[in-house]
Design an enzyme around this catalytic site. Structure first.
Site, PDB file in Angstrom:
ATOM      1  N   CYS A  22       0.893  -1.327   0.038  1.00 40.65           N
ATOM      2  CA  CYS A  22       0.089  -0.058   0.233  1.00 40.65           C
ATOM      3  C   CYS A  22       0.823   1.230   0.069  1.00 40.65           C
ATOM      4  CB  CYS A  22      -1.069   0.073   1.168  1.00 40.65           C
ATOM      5  SG  CYS A  22      -2.172  -1.286   1.164  1.00 40.65           S
ATOM      6  N   ARG A  42      15.475   1.151   1.650  1.00 42.61           N
ATOM      7  CA  ARG A  42      14.888   0.123   0.952  1.00 42.61           C
ATOM      8  C   ARG A  42      14.245  -1.085   1.780  1.00 42.61           C
ATOM      9  NH1 ARG A  42      20.071  -1.985  -0.292  1.00 42.61           N
ATOM     10  NH2 ARG A  42      20.507   0.030  -1.199  1.00 42.61           N
ATOM     11  N   ASP A  59      20.053   2.743   1.140  1.00 40.98           N
ATOM     12  CA  ASP A  59      20.018   2.355   2.777  1.00 40.98           C
ATOM     13  C   ASP A  59      21.234   2.627   3.483  1.00 40.98           C
ATOM     14  OD1 ASP A  59      21.561   0.338   2.432  1.00 40.98           O
ATOM     15  OD2 ASP A  59      20.160  -1.370   2.655  1.00 40.98           O
TER      16      ASP A  59
END
Length: 181
Positions: free
Chosen positions: A28, A57, A80
């Site tokens: 989502c 990430r 990241d």
């Protein structure tokens, strides 16, 4: 989420699931950010030539979003704490020897999802006209600094769009179950 993102030894990425792109359920939050970026870049039907930086990430946000955008033709820097990966169209993936600052300078879209109140996006490296999206629950992007950059657009929160993406996924699941695509 229902998809598993695979990173094969050949440095290509794919998503396992349905071959029908319309029936894939994306996480989502990743779907919400994709829709927001798509709306702000409505003049682009293809993402060719667009460079995007995603800071975070995670398996449910950053990685799926990077794959979605690269599959549309964008070059995506996925950052990241350990390294920077570049997702490219055609399923190409590789580590790059660059810095966050250089990624920001090269990007027309910057998405930050750092789950820490101590992180602050270095806004001095953003280019005029950049779209900046904050996905974090924390205000780790200075709105004042963003608004000083000409033509920059800032989306400080995405919660309501994430709820809409959840509803879209629920409707899609209902349709799959009862109408057997």
């Amino acid at each position: 989420y229902n998809e598993q993102w695979l990173f094969q030894s050949s440095k290509k990425f794919t998503c396992r699931g349905s071959n029908n792109k319309a029936s894939i359920l994306y996480p989502c939050t990743a779907l919400a950010v994709f829709k927001i970026v798509q709306k702000f870049h409505h003049q682009m039907h293809k993402w060719n030539g667009v460079t995007i930086t995603i800071i975070n990430r995670s398996e449910i946000f950053g990685r799926p979003l990077a794959v979605m955008l690269a599959n549309e033709g964008a070059v995506v820097y996925s950052i990241d704490k350990d390294n920077i990966l570049q997702f490219r169209p055609g399923g190409r993936l590789g580590r790059v020897g660059t810095t966050l600052e250089k990624c920001l300078e090269a990007s027309s879209v910057v998405i930050s999802g750092v789950p820490s109140p101590n992180y602050s996006l270095p806004c001095e490296f953003l280019q005029p006209g950049t779209l900046v999206v904050n996905v974090s629950e924390y205000e780790n992007i200075s709105e004042k600094s963003i608004l000083e950059i000409p033509s920059t657009k800032f989306v400080p929160k995405i919660g309501k769009v994430t709820i809409a993406a959840l509803e879209q996924n629920l409707i899609q699941l209902h349709a799959k179950r009862f109408y057997k695509e």
